[in-house]
Design a protein around this motif. Structure first.
Motif, short mmCIF file in Angstrom:
data_model
loop_
_atom_site.label_atom_id
_atom_site.label_comp_id
_atom_site.label_asym_id
_atom_site.label_seq_id
_atom_site.Cartn_x
_atom_site.Cartn_y
_atom_site.Cartn_z
N THR A 1 -6.70 -0.17 -1.12
CA THR A 1 -6.05 -0.20 0.19
C THR A 1 -5.59 -1.61 0.54
N LEU A 2 -6.47 -2.58 0.36
CA LEU A 2 -6.11 -3.96 0.69
C LEU A 2 -4.99 -4.47 -0.20
N LEU A 3 -5.03 -4.12 -1.48
CA LEU A 3 -4.00 -4.59 -2.40
C LEU A 3 -2.64 -4.02 -2.02
N ARG A 4 -2.62 -2.75 -1.64
CA ARG A 4 -1.35 -2.13 -1.24
C ARG A 4 -0.81 -2.77 0.03
N LEU A 5 -1.69 -3.04 0.99
CA LEU A 5 -1.26 -3.69 2.23
C LEU A 5 -0.76 -5.11 1.96
N TYR A 6 -1.43 -5.82 1.07
CA TYR A 6 -1.02 -7.19 0.75
C TYR A 6 0.37 -7.21 0.10
N LYS A 7 0.58 -6.33 -0.86
CA LYS A 7 1.86 -6.30 -1.56
C LYS A 7 3.00 -5.86 -0.64
N THR A 8 2.68 -5.03 0.35
CA THR A 8 3.72 -4.50 1.24
C THR A 8 4.01 -5.41 2.42
N LEU A 9 2.98 -5.99 3.02
CA LEU A 9 3.13 -6.71 4.28
C LEU A 9 3.06 -8.23 4.17
N VAL A 10 2.33 -8.73 3.18
CA VAL A 10 2.05 -10.18 3.15
C VAL A 10 2.86 -10.90 2.09
N ARG A 11 2.76 -10.44 0.85
CA ARG A 11 3.43 -11.17 -0.24
C ARG A 11 4.93 -11.31 -0.05
N PRO A 12 5.65 -10.30 0.48
CA PRO A 12 7.08 -10.49 0.72
C PRO A 12 7.39 -11.66 1.65
N LEU A 13 6.48 -11.96 2.59
CA LEU A 13 6.68 -13.09 3.49
C LEU A 13 6.62 -14.41 2.74
N MET B 1 -16.21 -15.18 -6.65
CA MET B 1 -15.58 -15.44 -7.95
C MET B 1 -14.61 -16.61 -7.86
N GLU B 2 -14.29 -17.19 -9.01
CA GLU B 2 -13.21 -18.18 -9.08
C GLU B 2 -11.87 -17.48 -8.84
N TYR B 3 -10.88 -18.25 -8.37
CA TYR B 3 -9.58 -17.68 -8.00
C TYR B 3 -8.92 -16.97 -9.17
N ARG C 1 -7.38 -11.79 -12.05
CA ARG C 1 -7.49 -10.89 -13.20
C ARG C 1 -8.05 -9.53 -12.78
N VAL C 2 -9.05 -9.54 -11.90
CA VAL C 2 -9.63 -8.27 -11.44
C VAL C 2 -8.59 -7.45 -10.68
N LEU C 3 -7.78 -8.11 -9.86
CA LEU C 3 -6.77 -7.42 -9.06
C LEU C 3 -5.48 -7.17 -9.84
N ASN C 4 -5.37 -7.78 -11.03
CA ASN C 4 -4.19 -7.63 -11.88
C ASN C 4 -2.92 -8.08 -11.15
N ILE C 5 -2.97 -9.27 -10.56
CA ILE C 5 -1.81 -9.85 -9.90
C ILE C 5 -1.60 -11.27 -10.42
#
Length: 520
Positions: A359-371, A407-409, A414-418
């Protein structure tokens, strides 16, 4: 009255059942319905039952130049643009019209666009609503010219122009004259005239509606056909202009070298000609919002006037969503993108109770990263402090995911595959370069790059020439900074012809060549 030359006139459009079916298939169910209260979801569900009737209505409408009254009614929804929400001037009126009419508008628009592009009738300075052009192509074309001038030690001035209520002020009869001069005649011209005349609208907010009011000018904002008609109306804005001009719909800017009073006078003369055009075609400029930016060291900072008023001088200006500063550095834009992203992350953190990874990853890719990435090829930072500032936003997001905070950044990525944001910006540069060099962009390749004729070096056969740059703003601008990384690609990567295939090649390179997308 001037007339643009073209080989064939566009006077009518051929329709068949396949056209209707394809348009209904593409209909988005989440779109708002118009005053006829026919929802797109309903139209899509009963498309098999209504497609024949829709075809008959469309044909009759185009042949006889008749528009049903329901198609001329619009519910106007005010959309906030910027500034205080208490001022009506800070809202854009978007017209919600009949979905059946919009589908026919899309057919008409495609025919007109094909006619204009095939006959080369739209000036290259226009980047809005055109295939292969975008906000990004507009900004990088402008900054490419500006950074070249600054690297050559020249002073230049940029004038940002603003039309007053551009879409709403277009005079209908004058628009029809211009449409005819672009080779659109006969039944189609009659249909467009009927579509523009006799419209009515009302404002609708939270279910409450005002009374109906007649529309006497303008093209409907929110319609499919309106933007293309607007491009036709302002197409000849370039006529007799000697400065470089860059347009995105009604957003217009001029750029001119001003190393002498003669060049300054030339820019002022261009502004005077634009003022004369606005008087002739009844499209006034809002001189209060027209701004001047002085670029280059030693700039003499001349004054410029429109309509008898001196234009305001600014150190930074928001241009199609990107903040451009007079030193052409990215720091101000990076800070603005970071602040916006952090506010959105705070909203997500406060609003989402059940926080799982997906859920958080989808929200981040949709709402935050485009900014953080909007038009990044135009302003990608080269200062470490700016890169780290942007990366901090993604740092915060990855720590929000349950179980990853300690965890380290790099491990969190790697865990989130981004990818890191730095890697994604460099990837975006390569993608834009690929589009330009492969003809997927309407921008000519030779306007940005010089293809190397030296075939003796190893690698691929589409290498670019790296130029010597005197200033950092040029050295680290898109058309120069991408050269080394592009030249390091292999032949297998540049042989592909589609953007999807090229993206796959970049994924392969990231897996096999460690650090390829990172700056060193």
């Amino acid at each position: 009255m001037w007339r643009l030359s073209c080989e064939d006139a566009l006077s009518e459009i051929k329709l068949d059942l396949g056209v209707v079916e394809s348009r209904l298939d593409k209909l988005r169910e989440d779109k708002s319905m118009g005053a006829d209260e026919l929802s797109p979801r309903l139209l899509k569900q009963i498309k098999e039952e209504i497609k024949t009737q829709i075809l008959q209505i469309w044909k009759k409408s185009l042949d006889e130049g008749i528009i049903p009254r329901d198609w001329k009614l619009a519910n106007v929804s005010p959309i906030h643009k910027k500034g205080s929400r208490n001022s009506a001037a800070n809202y854009r009126p978007v017209s919600l019209t009949s979905q059946v009419c919009k589908l026919l508008e899309s057919v008409v628009k495609d025919a007109i666009v094909s006619h204009l592009e095939e006959n080369g009738l739209i000036y290259d300075s226009q980047h809005g609503f055109r295939r292969g052009k975008s906000c990004l192509s507009n900004i990088i074309s402008y900054l490419d010219r500006a950074t070249r001038l600054m690297d050559e030690g020249e002073q230049c001035d940029a004038v940002y122009l603003d039309f007053a209520k551009a879409f709403d002020k277009v005079p209908i009869e004058r628009l029809l004259r211009k449409i005819e001069c672009h080779g659109i005649t006969g039944k189609l011209l009659n249909w467009i005239g009927e579509w523009l005349r006799g419209r009515e609208q009302r404002v609708r907010i939270r279910g409450a509606c005002s009374g109906w009011r007649k529309v006497t000018s303008g093209v409907p904002q929110g319609s499919i056909l309106g933007p293309v008609l607007f491009l036709i109306y302002i197409n000849d804005l370039d006529t007799a202009i000697l400065s470089w001009i860059f347009k995105f719909a009604d957003d217009t800017k001029l750029l001119s070298r001003v190393t002498s009073t003669e060049e300054r006078d030339q820019l002022q003369a261009d502004l005077d000609r634009l003022g004369e055009w606005s008087e002739l075609w009844q499209m006034k400029f809002n001189t209060e919002k027209c701004k001047v930016m002085h670029l280059g060291r030693g700039n003499l900072k001349y004054n410029y006037f429109m309509d008898g008023k001196r234009l305001e001088v600014v150190a930074e200006e928001r241009d199609l969503g990107v903040i451009i500063s007079k030193d052409l550095k990215a720091s101000v834009q990076c800070r603005a993108a970071y602040n916006k992203a952090m506010r959105t992350l705070g909203m997500i953190n406060r609003s989402i109770v059940y926080k799982n990874k997906d859920t958080l990853l989808r929200l981040y890719k949709t709402l935050v990263r485009p900014l953080l990435e909007y038009c990044s090829s135009a302003w990608s930072p080269h200062y470490v402090k700016d890169k780290q500032l942007l990366e901090k936003a993604q740092h915060r997001f990855t720590r929000m995911v349950p179980g990853l905070a300690k965890m380290e950044y790099q491990d969190r990525l790697r865990v989130l595959n981004i990818w890191s944001l730095e890697e994604r910006r460099n990837r975006a540069d390569l993608l834009e370069t690929f589009k330009v060099l492969k003809g997927l962009s309407a921008i000519p390749a030779n306007s940005f790059f010089e293809i190397s004729i030296d075939k003796r070096t190893r690698g691929h056969d589409l290498k670019l020439v790296k130029h010597h740059c005197r200033t950092d703003v040029r050295k680290f601008f898109f058309s120069e900074r991408v050269v080394n990384r592009w030249n390091q690609l292999d032949q297998r990567s540049i042989e592909v012809n589609t953007l999807i295939a090229f993206k796959s090649q970049l994924e392969r390179i990231r897996r096999t060549r460690m650090g390829f997308f990172q700056d060193h």
